[in-house]
Design a protein around this motif. Structure first.
Motif, PDB file in Angstrom:
ATOM      1  N   SER A 181       0.885  -1.163   0.000  1.00  0.00           N
ATOM      2  CA  SER A 181       0.000   0.000   0.000  1.00  0.00           C
ATOM      3  C   SER A 181       0.932   1.225   0.000  1.00  0.00           C
ATOM      4  O   SER A 181       2.125   1.093   0.317  1.00  0.00           O
ATOM      5  CB  SER A 181      -0.942  -0.026   1.185  1.00  0.00           C
ATOM      6  OG  SER A 181      -0.253  -0.371   2.347  1.00  0.00           O
ATOM      7  N   PRO A 182       0.425   2.418  -0.367  1.00  0.00           N
ATOM      8  CA  PRO A 182       1.320   3.553  -0.570  1.00  0.00           C
ATOM      9  C   PRO A 182       2.273   3.820   0.607  1.00  0.00           C
ATOM     10  O   PRO A 182       3.441   4.138   0.407  1.00  0.00           O
ATOM     11  CB  PRO A 182       0.362   4.723  -0.788  1.00  0.00           C
ATOM     12  CG  PRO A 182      -0.870   4.083  -1.342  1.00  0.00           C
ATOM     13  CD  PRO A 182      -0.968   2.730  -0.699  1.00  0.00           C
ATOM     14  N   GLY A 183       1.793   3.631   1.832  1.00  0.00           N
ATOM     15  CA  GLY A 183       2.646   3.901   2.996  1.00  0.00           C
ATOM     16  C   GLY A 183       3.799   2.923   3.164  1.00  0.00           C
ATOM     17  O   GLY A 183       4.712   3.161   3.951  1.00  0.00           O
ATOM     18  N   ASP A 184       3.777   1.816   2.447  1.00  0.00           N
ATOM     19  CA  ASP A 184       4.855   0.825   2.555  1.00  0.00           C
ATOM     20  C   ASP A 184       6.085   1.213   1.743  1.00  0.00           C
ATOM     21  O   ASP A 184       7.173   0.677   1.947  1.00  0.00           O
ATOM     22  CB  ASP A 184       4.381  -0.550   2.040  1.00  0.00           C
ATOM     23  CG  ASP A 184       3.228  -1.116   2.847  1.00  0.00           C
ATOM     24  OD1 ASP A 184       3.050  -0.682   3.997  1.00  0.00           O
ATOM     25  OD2 ASP A 184       2.510  -1.982   2.306  1.00  0.00           O
ATOM     26  N   LEU A 185       5.884   2.118   0.788  1.00  0.00           N
ATOM     27  CA  LEU A 185       6.977   2.466  -0.120  1.00  0.00           C
ATOM     28  C   LEU A 185       7.977   3.386   0.575  1.00  0.00           C
ATOM     29  O   LEU A 185       7.604   4.161   1.459  1.00  0.00           O
ATOM     30  CB  LEU A 185       6.416   3.158  -1.365  1.00  0.00           C
ATOM     31  CG  LEU A 185       5.510   2.278  -2.231  1.00  0.00           C
ATOM     32  CD1 LEU A 185       4.641   3.123  -3.145  1.00  0.00           C
ATOM     33  CD2 LEU A 185       6.346   1.298  -3.051  1.00  0.00           C
ATOM     34  N   PRO A 186       9.250   3.317   0.178  1.00  0.00           N
ATOM     35  CA  PRO A 186      10.230   4.206   0.799  1.00  0.00           C
ATOM     36  C   PRO A 186       9.992   5.672   0.408  1.00  0.00           C
ATOM     37  O   PRO A 186       9.646   5.950  -0.740  1.00  0.00           O
ATOM     38  CB  PRO A 186      11.573   3.729   0.224  1.00  0.00           C
ATOM     39  CG  PRO A 186      11.302   2.580  -0.645  1.00  0.00           C
ATOM     40  CD  PRO A 186       9.829   2.424  -0.823  1.00  0.00           C
ATOM     41  N   ALA A 187      10.159   6.560   1.361  1.00  0.00           N
ATOM     42  CA  ALA A 187      10.103   7.986   1.048  1.00  0.00           C
ATOM     43  C   ALA A 187      11.498   8.445   0.624  1.00  0.00           C
ATOM     44  O   ALA A 187      12.492   7.766   0.899  1.00  0.00           O
ATOM     45  CB  ALA A 187       9.640   8.751   2.277  1.00  0.00           C
ATOM     46  N   ALA A 188      11.542   9.602  -0.050  1.00  0.00           N
ATOM     47  CA  ALA A 188      12.807  10.069  -0.633  1.00  0.00           C
ATOM     48  C   ALA A 188      13.922  10.225   0.405  1.00  0.00           C
ATOM     49  O   ALA A 188      15.093  10.026   0.103  1.00  0.00           O
ATOM     50  CB  ALA A 188      12.567  11.390  -1.348  1.00  0.00           C
ATOM     51  N   ASN A 189      13.551  10.554   1.644  1.00  0.00           N
ATOM     52  CA  ASN A 189      14.605  10.814   2.641  1.00  0.00           C
ATOM     53  C   ASN A 189      14.995   9.582   3.449  1.00  0.00           C
ATOM     54  O   ASN A 189      15.711   9.678   4.436  1.00  0.00           O
ATOM     55  CB  ASN A 189      14.135  11.920   3.599  1.00  0.00           C
ATOM     56  CG  ASN A 189      12.875  11.495   4.352  1.00  0.00           C
ATOM     57  OD1 ASN A 189      12.335  10.421   4.104  1.00  0.00           O
ATOM     58  ND2 ASN A 189      12.416  12.335   5.264  1.00  0.00           N
ATOM     59  N   GLU A 190      14.524   8.417   3.026  1.00  0.00           N
ATOM     60  CA  GLU A 190      14.782   7.233   3.849  1.00  0.00           C
ATOM     61  C   GLU A 190      16.068   6.498   3.493  1.00  0.00           C
ATOM     62  O   GLU A 190      16.449   5.572   4.207  1.00  0.00           O
ATOM     63  CB  GLU A 190      13.598   6.267   3.783  1.00  0.00           C
ATOM     64  CG  GLU A 190      12.465   6.728   4.667  1.00  0.00           C
ATOM     65  CD  GLU A 190      11.348   5.713   4.753  1.00  0.00           C
ATOM     66  OE1 GLU A 190      11.304   4.958   5.720  1.00  0.00           O
ATOM     67  OE2 GLU A 190      10.513   5.684   3.834  1.00  0.00           O
ATOM     68  N   GLY A 191      16.685   6.901   2.421  1.00  0.00           N
ATOM     69  CA  GLY A 191      17.941   6.228   2.091  1.00  0.00           C
ATOM     70  C   GLY A 191      18.274   6.355   0.624  1.00  0.00           C
ATOM     71  O   GLY A 191      17.544   6.983  -0.146  1.00  0.00           O
ATOM     72  N   VAL A 192      19.398   5.763   0.271  1.00  0.00           N
ATOM     73  CA  VAL A 192      19.841   5.774  -1.125  1.00  0.00           C
ATOM     74  C   VAL A 192      19.339   4.492  -1.777  1.00  0.00           C
ATOM     75  O   VAL A 192      19.488   3.411  -1.212  1.00  0.00           O
ATOM     76  CB  VAL A 192      21.385   5.789  -1.191  1.00  0.00           C
ATOM     77  CG1 VAL A 192      21.858   5.775  -2.640  1.00  0.00           C
ATOM     78  CG2 VAL A 192      21.926   6.987  -0.441  1.00  0.00           C
ATOM     79  N   ILE A 193      18.728   4.637  -2.934  1.00  0.00           N
ATOM     80  CA  ILE A 193      18.262   3.437  -3.630  1.00  0.00           C
ATOM     81  C   ILE A 193      19.301   3.035  -4.674  1.00  0.00           C
ATOM     82  O   ILE A 193      19.612   3.794  -5.589  1.00  0.00           O
ATOM     83  CB  ILE A 193      16.878   3.665  -4.251  1.00  0.00           C
ATOM     84  CG1 ILE A 193      15.912   4.018  -3.108  1.00  0.00           C
ATOM     85  CG2 ILE A 193      16.405   2.420  -4.991  1.00  0.00           C
ATOM     86  CD1 ILE A 193      14.492   4.133  -3.487  1.00  0.00           C
TER      87      ILE A 193
END
Ligand SMILES: [Zn+2]
Length: 248
Positions: A181-193
């Protein structure tokens, strides 16, 4: 930019090339179940072993709940079978049996921060972490939709906070592509992809996934509720890249 699909992640991630992989140092791979190591980061494991990076793999659950109603494979036989499959899969990826630990916590019931047994699980995992002198960890994504994967992340997170080692932490995705669900996805500030190019490791990865015969075939055919990795799910793992999020 919001990254939603697996293709988005691949397109907008940075390449973690062989030189950078070579700098991960002693790498602890953490898998909730016997198959997550091959699905989530099997190609990366193979590349690391080819680079002679020391690897240790730790399985948190005993895998006993994939076919809970099977008479042919009652719990203890299923646990033994899944461990055998994991050893075979990892040998294909270049990891020896002596470099594997099975913590054997109850499948589907891994303790999280709010449930009993969490502290004991953290102690058991911490021992593996420090005995191996871990420099990097590759573990499940913290909000993977599967609750055992989230619990595994919480055990890892607590142990890393408590230990004195300086550790780089990478997270792989298993169920995100299917059920997020949308909240499961990483946010931009959560790390380097990062993305790891695993084209040269694809054959080994595929063989390693297939070594989990109980999870990929109808070997256990007497439990209508039994788990199987469908062709649709498996297609997510037959890609040229594996995605790893490195925590900031
Ligand atoms: Zn899993």
């Amino acid at each position: 930019m919001d990254l939603i699909s697996q293709d988005d992640f691949i397109r907008h991630s940075r390449l973690l090339g062989p030189d950078q992989l070579g700098m991960l140092g002693r790498t602890l791979i953490v898998a909730p179940h016997q198959d997550d190591e091959s699905l989530g980061c099997g190609g990366t494991i193979y590349l690391l072993t080819q680079l002679k990076i020391p690897i240790h793999v730790v399985f948190i659950s005993d895998g006993s709940m994939s076919h809970p109603n099977s008479k042919k494979f009652p719990s203890d036989m299923l646990v033994a079978l899944r461990e055998e499959e994991a050893v075979k899969a990892l040998s294909i990826l270049g990891v020896e049996q002596k470099d594997i630990t099975f913590l054997r916590l109850k499948d589907s019931l891994l303790p999280c921060t709010e449930t009993p047994g969490f502290d004991t699980a953290v102690v058991a995992f911490s021992k593996v972490l420090s005995d191996f002198n871990t420099e990097s960890i590759i573990c499940p994504w913290q909000r993977d939709p599967h609750k055992d994967h989230r619990a595994t992340w919480q055990i890892v997170d607590e142990a890393v906070k408590k230990c004195t080692l300086s550790i780089r932490q990478f997270e792989y995705f298993v169920w995100l592509w299917e059920r997020a669900s949308p909240g499961d996805l990483p946010a931009a500030n959560e790390g380097v992809i990062w993305k790891v190019n695993i084209e040269m490791a694809k054959d080994q990865k595929k063989k390693a996934v297939q070594a989990h015969v109980s999870q990929t075939t109808l070997l256990i055919d007497d439990d209508p509720e039994g788990f199987i990795l469908s062709a649709e799910v498996l297609a997510h793992f037959n890609t040229d890249y594996e995605i790893l999020l490195e925590r900031k």
